[in-house]
Design an enzyme around this catalytic site. Structure first.
Site, PDB file in Angstrom:
ATOM      1  CG  MET A 135       9.868  -1.190  24.129  1.00 34.40           C
ATOM      2  SD  MET A 135       8.464  -2.155  23.570  1.00 34.40           S
ATOM      3  CE  MET A 135       7.103  -1.159  24.148  1.00 34.40           C
ATOM      4  CG  LEU A 191      14.505   7.235  25.068  1.00 33.62           C
ATOM      5  CD1 LEU A 191      16.015   7.381  25.245  1.00 33.62           C
ATOM      6  CD2 LEU A 191      14.005   5.981  25.783  1.00 33.62           C
ATOM      7  CG  HIS A 244      12.091   6.096  28.787  1.00 35.27           C
ATOM      8  ND1 HIS A 244      11.209   6.754  27.963  1.00 35.27           N
ATOM      9  CD2 HIS A 244      11.716   4.794  28.762  1.00 35.27           C
ATOM     10  CE1 HIS A 244      10.349   5.889  27.454  1.00 35.27           C
ATOM     11  NE2 HIS A 244      10.618   4.699  27.920  1.00 35.27           N
ATOM     12  CE  LYS A 291       2.915   4.271  32.215  1.00 30.84           C
ATOM     13  NZ  LYS A 291       3.246   3.330  31.208  1.00 30.84           N
TER      14      LYS A 291
END
Ligand code: AMP
Length: 281
Positions: free
Chosen positions: A30, A33, A37, A147
């Protein structure tokens, strides 16, 4: 690095790559970053010929009182991070769901508890966006972070149940220097909330340590965890079966200690493995 903002352009590019024999990987995000990520990109990069990162804040996975409207964005920084990670294409659609879109994907059982219980409709939104992303990006493999452990399990189950031709790669959780699980939502925390938020992972680590010292009783482990957490509201602190996420009383198989708590209006999640990693696909 390419950047596509329509589904049609993304699909055409990806199918073109595949027709030339390239293996295509996808990291769905989403945006906003961070190194969490980046770890997904780094894990996937050597496994594929072409790497796509999607950046899309999916309205379907947010509840009415949640932070969809405020979700942080920084496209310039995101592009820089993708560039440095050797990403071939960013997919940042301006419109993702076609007019008249009327499908949702539901994964049962695994979504009954934890974040599924606390955020009704959340995992349906996640499963739906991921299914459509797999279609639009025509990827061979996609990476997801531990996560979001429940999400990773849900997507693995969905891919298997629906025979989606996409391999699912799980990537270990990445923490910030102070131990907090990296999350785009950490940017919402005030300095004092951030200090208190450390007690979330400290509680999980304390439970992990107690397990390593021989404690197997889940109630006893949870009591140790609760004694550490300082939050405005604990959504849940549980130890669940590492495979089906169901409740357990004693740890005999690989399990996961999972937690979600509010600091002010910010909801954070975290988890650690207890009793060995599972083969999760
Ligand atoms: P998000 O942008 O928050 O939707 O996350 C996109 C992907 O990055 C998901 O698969 C997350 O599980 C993963 N991710 C987010 N934060 C972390 C982290 N700290 N460590 C590992 N993976 C993460």
């Amino acid at each position: 690095m390419e950047r596509f903002d329509t589904c049609e352009a993304m699909t055409a590019w990806s199918l073109g790559q595949r027709s030339e024999g390239a293996r295509v990987g996808l990291v769905p995000t989403m945006g906003f970053l961070h190194k969490g990520h980046q770890a997904l990109m780094d894990a996937l990069r050597p496994k594929v010929d072409r790497l796509i990162v999607s950046i899309f804040v999916n309205p379907l996975q947010f509840g009415p009182e949640e932070d969809f409207e405020q979700y942080p964005q920084d496209m310039l920084s995101d592009q820089r991070i993708c560039n440095e990670a050797g990403v071939d294409a960013i997919f940042s659609p301006t419109e993702f769901y076609p007019k008249g879109f009327s499908t949702s994907v539901s994964v049962h059982d695994l979504t009954a508890g934890l974040c599924g219980e606390a955020r009704p409709g959340h995992f349906e939104g996640v499963a739906t966006v991921v299914t459509r992303l797999f279609g639009v990006c025509a990827c061979d493999i996609a990476a997801f972070g531990e996560k979001d452990y429940q999400q990773l399990r849900v997507i693995g189950q969905m891919a298997r149940d629906l025979a989606l031709p996409v391999e699912i790669l799980g990537v270990p959780l990445v923490r910030d220097e102070d131990g907090i699980a990296l999350s785009s939502r950490n940017s919402y925390l005030s300095p004092s909330e951030r200090v208190r938020a450390r007690t979330l992972h400290q509680a999980l680590f304390k439970m992990q340590d107690a397990f390593q010292d021989g404690e197997r009783d889940v109630e006893a482990l949870l009591a140790k965890g609760h004694s550490v957490i300082d939050a405005d509201r604990v959504d849940y602190l549980q130890i669940v079966d590492g495979v089906n996420l169901g409740p357990i009383g004693k740890i005999t198989e690989p399990a996961r200690a999972v937690a979600a708590a509010f600091y002010g209006h910010v909801r954070l999640i975290d988890n650690v493995c207890i009793g060995g990693e599972v083969e999760w696909t």
